[in-house]
Design a protein around this motif. Structure first.
Motif, mmCIF file in Angstrom:
data_model
loop_
_atom_site.group_PDB
_atom_site.id
_atom_site.type_symbol
_atom_site.label_atom_id
_atom_site.label_comp_id
_atom_site.label_asym_id
_atom_site.label_seq_id
_atom_site.Cartn_x
_atom_site.Cartn_y
_atom_site.Cartn_z
ATOM 1 N N PRO A 1 13.060 60.925 3.036
ATOM 2 C CA PRO A 1 12.759 61.218 1.428
ATOM 3 C C PRO A 1 13.559 62.529 1.105
ATOM 4 N N SER B 1 13.349 65.503 -2.142
ATOM 5 C CA SER B 1 12.605 66.241 -2.923
ATOM 6 C C SER B 1 13.641 67.150 -3.991
ATOM 7 N N ARG C 1 14.342 57.335 -0.684
ATOM 8 C CA ARG C 1 13.004 57.687 -1.656
ATOM 9 C C ARG C 1 13.244 59.267 -2.141
ATOM 10 N N VAL C 2 13.296 59.187 -3.608
ATOM 11 C CA VAL C 2 13.883 60.423 -4.172
ATOM 12 C C VAL C 2 12.448 60.855 -4.962
ATOM 13 N N TYR C 3 12.125 62.134 -4.869
ATOM 14 C CA TYR C 3 10.939 62.518 -5.526
ATOM 15 C C TYR C 3 11.405 63.620 -6.466
ATOM 16 N N THR D 1 14.074 53.545 -5.957
ATOM 17 C CA THR D 1 13.117 54.340 -5.071
ATOM 18 C C THR D 1 13.280 56.031 -5.373
ATOM 19 N N VAL D 2 13.097 55.932 -7.001
ATOM 20 C CA VAL D 2 13.026 57.337 -7.630
ATOM 21 C C VAL D 2 11.795 57.581 -8.233
ATOM 22 N N LEU D 3 10.868 58.434 -7.988
ATOM 23 C CA LEU D 3 9.706 58.692 -8.468
ATOM 24 C C LEU D 3 9.827 60.025 -9.275
ATOM 25 N N ARG E 1 8.074 63.084 -11.628
ATOM 26 C CA ARG E 1 6.811 63.496 -12.377
ATOM 27 C C ARG E 1 7.370 64.755 -13.034
ATOM 28 N N PHE F 1 6.825 73.000 -4.293
ATOM 29 C CA PHE F 1 7.203 71.612 -4.805
ATOM 30 C C PHE F 1 6.038 70.751 -4.871
ATOM 31 N N LEU F 2 5.134 70.724 -3.495
ATOM 32 C CA LEU F 2 4.164 69.858 -3.285
ATOM 33 C C LEU F 2 3.049 70.188 -4.252
ATOM 34 N N TRP G 1 8.828 55.626 -12.763
ATOM 35 C CA TRP G 1 9.548 55.624 -11.542
ATOM 36 C C TRP G 1 10.820 54.389 -11.992
#
Lengths: 716, 555
Positions: free
Chosen positions: A56, A58, A81-83, A104-106, A108, A154-155, A167
């Protein structure tokens, strides 16, 4: 000076090469030095070299760094998976076109993302600076500790501060309220090498450091070299640092705030809600020092001489100035209007003080307009002028009346000449006097009292009075001559009428006397005939009465002579009123035997009437004879006419001599009018107004005499 | 599981000469019957004389004979059912003869019952040829209650006739009568009732006011009977589990969730009680027919739960949730398995259920401390999880079904320090099982010397507050009171030692989510855990309000 009195534009030029600026930024944006090649801090043009498959990724996006976007697209297309942590409002159709098909890109969104960054399994880097159309943004490679701390940030932002989320994989990005977080992420401690600090946090610069301050105020300590954005602010503080030995400069590198010393370094990124603080490692510090060692395009210095900075492209930022400004070769300063105290001083009048030119003017040209002294608004005519004008008006009116009088006299003389030939010799004398008076009048008409002034005006008025007297005398003489001529003419007329009347009376008297004699001769015969007939009538009446019934039935008694006359009158009345003579008509209806009696009566009446008429004519002629005799014997007597002077023709007023202009003691002003200009008064102050420069000398003398201020017209 | 059986009953109306007994108030007979109850339910002369002092033996026997004639006791003096009822109600049958109009119905459940009876005046208007055979011979000697006037009770004592041939005058009737029989298997209760309407001989139609009656059936025996019969068409009846094993396909969401399904049986008979059509069998317990079906079923429940409550789920939460959704259900005995994290995520991704994909994938990818391989591994329900070989210093992992006692859990969390005060921050402390665990928790803490246990929670009502206060001795503080709207997501356990700095634990699950499965557990009792991971945190890593507790705020 000549011409009309007006405002005068003037100017003055002053050179300022030696002027010094106490403090100033100066520089040229175009004079960029080449940037050194570095490993940990470098310009990133958006390329992605490697992609982590399966792990993943970020990404933090502030929305303006193509390198971060490239990382996003590359990893999304690789299936990782890209956040993505993006600021509020981020997310465009262009983005959907890039990554919309990647499932697979979320994403926020949070109110603010502190930095653009990518966190991958093996590497982490952040971007700073860079603007659309400008140089590429800076990229800073993070070491492992920095990457761990940034991941924690980031988290924390991703799970705690997200407002909404979306998404990819669907037709379009649909942002929905952020779902509940799965756990609590501890905040990053104050000891972390990458952490968020308050937005108000300032860079901590120590003495001898190399500092790069992008937007904050200058540091308190004196750095060795200070990069700070040129502006009009903080010049006092910068001057103190400069005096302390700091080298102050600036090149628009778009670096964040930096403070570098030998064993430590801090980068402080901008932020509205919080700022990201990065404690730099040795390699990063070394690279940044190399970058900040290049010559700046802008410098801050003290006592900057203008003549030394005249190169093209150089601009300055001065204390309080909002923008960089170049030198101005020549500044034109409009001083405005300067009021001259006196008319004569207008050409020499200058501003009382000279406005300071702008600090960056190499030369200054002042321009101003001299305004002459002017008549104030609302000024009125001085009373002296009015008094003189009244005197002149009376003078002119009197002259006009005298001229009219002379004209009337001339006409009068003409009438006399036409009516009375016997006055020819006298009229010749009148003409000579008339001509003399006219010449005197013409001579006076060339002068006015105001022109003569207080000294000459009385003489003029005396002359005018004398002239008026002579004109009046001439008029009187003409009237006397006319009156005498008319009286003689009337006498002659009356004598002629008396002679004609006597002759006519004598002629009429003879004729009347003849008529009267004829009447006297006719009267006796007529009276006799009447008496005879009257007697016959009386007898006839008596006879008729005797044969008639008693008295009651007989008619009235027979009158005598008088009665006969009355009857004759009544017969005349009956003729006049035929319908009313009932008795007479009855008499007419007498029998045929009575007809001769009636004829006598008619004759009696006719004779009575003739006699009466004759008596009346005889009385009239007697009175006429008496009157004619009296007229023929009447002597001549002259009756003077009630009006000897002929009536003037309609519309031509008879000349009525008037007195000369009144001469009260103060009628003539004590002061003469000004020789030039107009005398006005405003609030008790006299003003002498002239409108041309050639009246200046005369105006000054008159103003001095009249105690007046010499001014130009109000509109000058 | 419930069923409702019903059928229409035919009603016969006729006038007949009969000997009836109408129950009337007879306190003296009630007195006698009650005396019989006091004499071992037997009416003896002594019993009669006990309530009728002075009565001689002969008189007492006459009373007994009369009672036997009335049916209150048998010839031996034993109280009949009617006798017991007279003792209760003091209403006794009073015999009479006459002509009566009767409404009667017949069914295996209710026998030949007189639904209603009315006295008729004798008249001479009836013709002899109208007399017909009795269409239905009602049960004699049975106490009936009128279904139109429940106050009327009567007994048909006899139908006197010549030569045993009972004749009657049949009457037309418009009466309608429906039998409804309700069976509640879980409650072990059944009740039947008559409904409809009935006319009177001199008035209009009247609704039936029948009081429900109980048949006393063995319902689970009936269920087994049906399981082998009509229910076999729907699945396999498991008599031991009293559940119908059905195929997963065809079950709707509600049935999957409730493990119950409604069936309609075309024909069902009740042994000795008749046969019924279109029997609706509601809420029949169902379960999976196989382990594979159980696996599908369990995953479907998990999917549905994740979808219905959108939120990001940590792997620990997914594991706990899967256990919660399968344990205690018919699925548990089939031991369904939660797939590995990667398999679960890929399952949702391939199904294009992106909301579920991200809800499980993101928390693992973006976990602050990462996830251990044990967490990401499959979870088999009912199988004890193997504890990791090496224990991490700042992490406590309570394995699924690890049989850790509460003392062990608390001991690990205290890390050997002597606690002066502790705080449990747990949003949900509710229900008797949680309170039982809290009681063990408090006992374990006291065991380690902590006299004070603060609890911050979000109670539903004041009763919960009182219960927690009873257990801990401290009034619990509410989340709203302590955090406002920004309460933490995780559970925290904070320790304030007698000496040294305080510290906290961030926990993926509540330590109270442990079940003893024994009636009176103690702190050493092995507990059934659903897994818990606790991470030790310094005060500055804790949420601000919790960090303040350590420094003295909010205690």
């Amino acid at each position: 000076m000549k011409g009309t009195i007006q405002r005068i534009a003037r100017e003055r030029l002053e050179r300022r090469d030696d002027a010094c600026l106490p403090t100033a930024w100066f520089g040229d944006d175009g004079a960029l030095a080449p940037e050194p090649a570095t490993a940990t801090v470098f310009r990133d043009h958006g390329g992605v070299t490697t992609v982590d498959h399966g792990a993943p990724v970020s990404i933090l996006l502030t929305g303006e760094h193509p390198g971060a976007l490239a990382e996003l697209v590359a990893h999304a297309e690789a299936g990782a998976r890209v956040y993505v942590l993006a600021p509020a409002g981020w997310g465009t159709d262009k983005l959907v076109a890039w990554i919309g098909h990647c499932p697979t890109v979320l994403i926020r969104r949070v109110p603010e993302v502190p930095v653009s960054a990518v966190l991958r399994a093996g590497a982490a880097k952040i971007w700073a600076g860079g603007r659309h159309g400008g140089a590429a943004p800076w990229c800073l490679r993070l070491d492992a500790a920095q990457a761990d701390a940034l991941r924690q940030i980031f988290l924390r932002l991703f799970w705690h501060d997200a407002v909404d989320e979306a998404w990819t994989g669907d037709k379009q990005l649909v942002f929905r309220p952020a779902a509940e977080r799965p756990f609590d992420v501890p905040p990053v401690g104050n000891g972390a090498c990458v952490r968020l600090v308050a937005a108000e946090t300032r860079l901590d610069v120590v003495r001898g450091a190399v500092a790069h301050v992008s937007a904050d105020a200058p540091p308190d300590a004196v750095p060795r070299r200070l990069w700070i954005a040129p502006s009009g602010d903080h010049h006092d503080r910068l001057a103190a640092l400069r005096r302390g030995g700091a080298e102050i400069g600036w090149t628009a590198l778009d670096l964040p705030d930096l403070a570098l010393v030998a064993d430590a370094g801090v980068a402080l990124l901008p932020g509205a809600r919080a700022r990201l603080r990065v404690d730099l490692d040795a390699a990063q510090r070394a690279d940044l020092e190399r970058i900040l060692a290049q010559p700046p395009t802008w410098r801050f210095d003290l006592d900057v001489r203008l003549g030394d900075r005249t190169q093209p492209g150089v601009r300055f930022r001065l204390p309080g100035a909002g923008a960089a400004v170049a030198l101005e070769p020549e500044q034109k300063i409009e001083v405005g209007q300067v009021q001259a105290e006196q008319l004569r001083l207008v050409p020499q009048t200058t501003p009382a003080s000279w406005p300071a030119p702008q600090p960056l003017a190499l030369a200054v040209r002042y321009r101003w307009t001299v305004v002459p002294p002017r008549l104030p608004t609302g000024a009125e005519e001085d009373p002296l002028v009015g008094r003189w004008r009244k005197l002149d008006a009376d003078w002119v009116a009197t002259l006009a009346r005298l001229r009219d009088a002379l004209g009337d006299a001339e006409n009068h003389r003409g009438r006399l000449r036409a009516a009375f030939s016997r006055l020819l010799s006298e009229l010749l004398g009148f003409q000579q006097a008339h001509e003399k008076l006219r010449k005197q009048l013409d001579a006076l008409a060339t002068e006015t009292p105001s022109a003569a002034g207080p000294k000459g005006a009385p003489t003029l008025l005396d002359r005018l009075t004398a002239l008026a007297d002579e004109v009046r005398k001439l008029q009187g003489d003409l009237d006397d001559a006319e009156r005498k001529a008319r009286e003689q003419q009337e006498r002659e007329k009356q004598e002629a009428a008396w002679e004609a009347r006597v002759k006519t009376a004598e002629r009429e008297l003879a004729a009347r006397r003849a008529q009267l004699g004829e009447l006297e001769s006719r009267r006796p015969g007529l009276a006799t005939e009447l008496a005879a007939i009257a007697a016959e009538v009386a007898r006839a009446d008596k006879d008729a009465k005797s044969s008639a019934p008693p008295d009651s039935d007989r008619g009235p008694p027979r009158p005598g002579k008088a009665e006969a006359n009355k009857r004759a009158d009544k017969s005349q009345d009956r003729r006049a009123r035929p319908n009313q003579h009932t008795d007479d008509s009855n008499a007419d209806k007498t029998t045929e035997s009575e007809k001769p009696h009636q004829d006598r009566r008619v004759r009696e009446r006719r004779l009575s009437d003739e006699l009466t008429k004759l008596d009346r004519d005889r009385e009239r002629l007697k009175s006429e004879v008496v009157a004619l005799a009296r007229q023929a014997a009447e002597p001549f007597s002259f009756t003077p006419p009630t009006t000897l002077l002929a009536r003037p023709a309609a519309g031509t007023g008879r000349f009525v001599p008037i007195d000369a202009p009144p001469r009260p003691a103060n009628a003539i002003p004590e002061e003469a009018l000004p020789e030039a200009g107009h005398l006005r008064r405003h609030r008790g102050q006299r003003f002498l107004v002239i409108d041309t420069w050639d009246l200046l000398a005369a105006g000054e003398a008159a103003a001095s005499r009249l105690d007046a201020r010499l001014v130009a017209p109000e509109q000058a | 599981m419930r069923a409702e059986l019903s059928c229409e009953l035919g009603v016969e109306r006729f006038a007949v000469f009969a000997e009836m007994a109408w129950l009337e108030r007879r306190p003296e007979l009630g007195l006698v019957c009650r005396a019989a109850r006091a004499h071992e339910d037997r009416l003896t002369p002594a019993a009669v004389q006990s309530v009728l002092p002075g009565l001689g033996d002969a008189g007492a026997r006459n009373v007994i004979d009369w009672c036997a004639r009335l049916g209150l006791c048998d010839r031996g003096g034993g109280l009949t059912k009617l006798g017991f009822e007279v003792a209760e109600t003091e209403e006794a049958p009073v015999p009479e003869q006459g002509v009566y109009e009767l409404w009667c119905a017949e069914h295996p459940l209710l026998g030949r019952r007189v639904l209603a009876a009315e006295r008729l005046a004798s008249t001479r208007d009836a013709r002899f040829e109208h007399v017909a055979r009795l269409p239905l011979a009602p049960d004699r000697g049975v106490l009936f209650r009128s279904v139109v006037d429940p106050r009327q009770r009567f007994v048909l004592r006899d139908l006197p006739s010549n030569h045993g041939q009972v004749g009657c005058l049949r009457r037309d009737t418009r009466a309608a009568c429906r039998l409804v029989w309700s069976l509640d298997f879980e409650a072990g209760h059944d009740a039947w009732q008559l409904g409809g309407k009935l006319e009177s001989h001199d008035s209009a139609m009247r609704p039936l006011a029948h009081q429900p009656e109980v048949a006393g059936l063995d319902l689970w025996a009936l269920a087994d009977h049906w399981g082998a019969g009509p229910l076999a068409a729907f699945g396999r009846w498991q008599a031991s589990g009293r559940r119908l094993a059905v195929a997963f396909a065809g079950l709707d969401d509600a049935e999957q969730q409730a493990f119950r399904k409604t069936f309609t049986l075309p024909q069902a008979d009740v042994p000795g009680k008749g046969s019924y059509t279109n029997v609706v069998l509601k809420d029949v317990p169902i379960g999976p027919a196989s382990d594979a079906e159980a696996q599908r079923w369990g995953m479907a429940r998990l999917d549905r739960h994740l979808h219905a409550r959108p939120a990001y789920r940590s792997r620990a939460e997914v594991r706990r949730l899967f256990a919660e959704l399968t344990e205690g259900t018919p699925l548990e005995r089939h031991a369904p398995t939660l797939p590995t994290h990667e398999a679960l995520a890929q399952r949702y991704l391939q199904a294009k259920r992106r909301d579920l994909f991200w809800s499980v994938a993101a928390p693992v990818d973006l976990a602050p401390r990462g996830c251990s391989p044990e967490e990401l591994a499959p979870l088999r329900i009912g199988a004890a999880e193997v504890a990791p070989a090496t224990e991490e210093r700042d992490v406590v992992r309570v394995p699924y079904r690890g049989d850790w006692s509460m003392r062990r859990v608390v001991e690990r969390l205290l890390t050997g320090v002597a606690p002066r005060r502790v705080l449990l921050c747990d949003r949900h402390v509710r229900g008797p099982e949680d309170f039982a665990s809290l009681r063990l928790y408090a006992q374990a803490l006291r065991h380690f010397g902590s006299p004070a246990l603060d609890v911050w929670t979000e109670p539903d009502d004041a009763a919960q507050v009182r219960q927690i206060e009873t257990i801990t001795g401290q009034r619990p503080r509410t989340y709203g009171e302590m955090f406002g709207r920004a309460g933490p997501h995780d559970r925290f356990f904070l320790v304030l030692p007698e000496a040294g700095p305080g510290f906290g634990w961030q926990m993926s699950n509540s330590p109270l989510d442990a079940r003893a499965d024994v009636p009176a557990p103690d702190i050493e009792t092995p507990l059934r855990h659903r897994g818990l991971i606790a991470v030790r945190m310094a005060p500055e890593q804790l949420p601000q309000r919790l960090a303040q507790w350590i420094t003295g705020g909010g205690r």
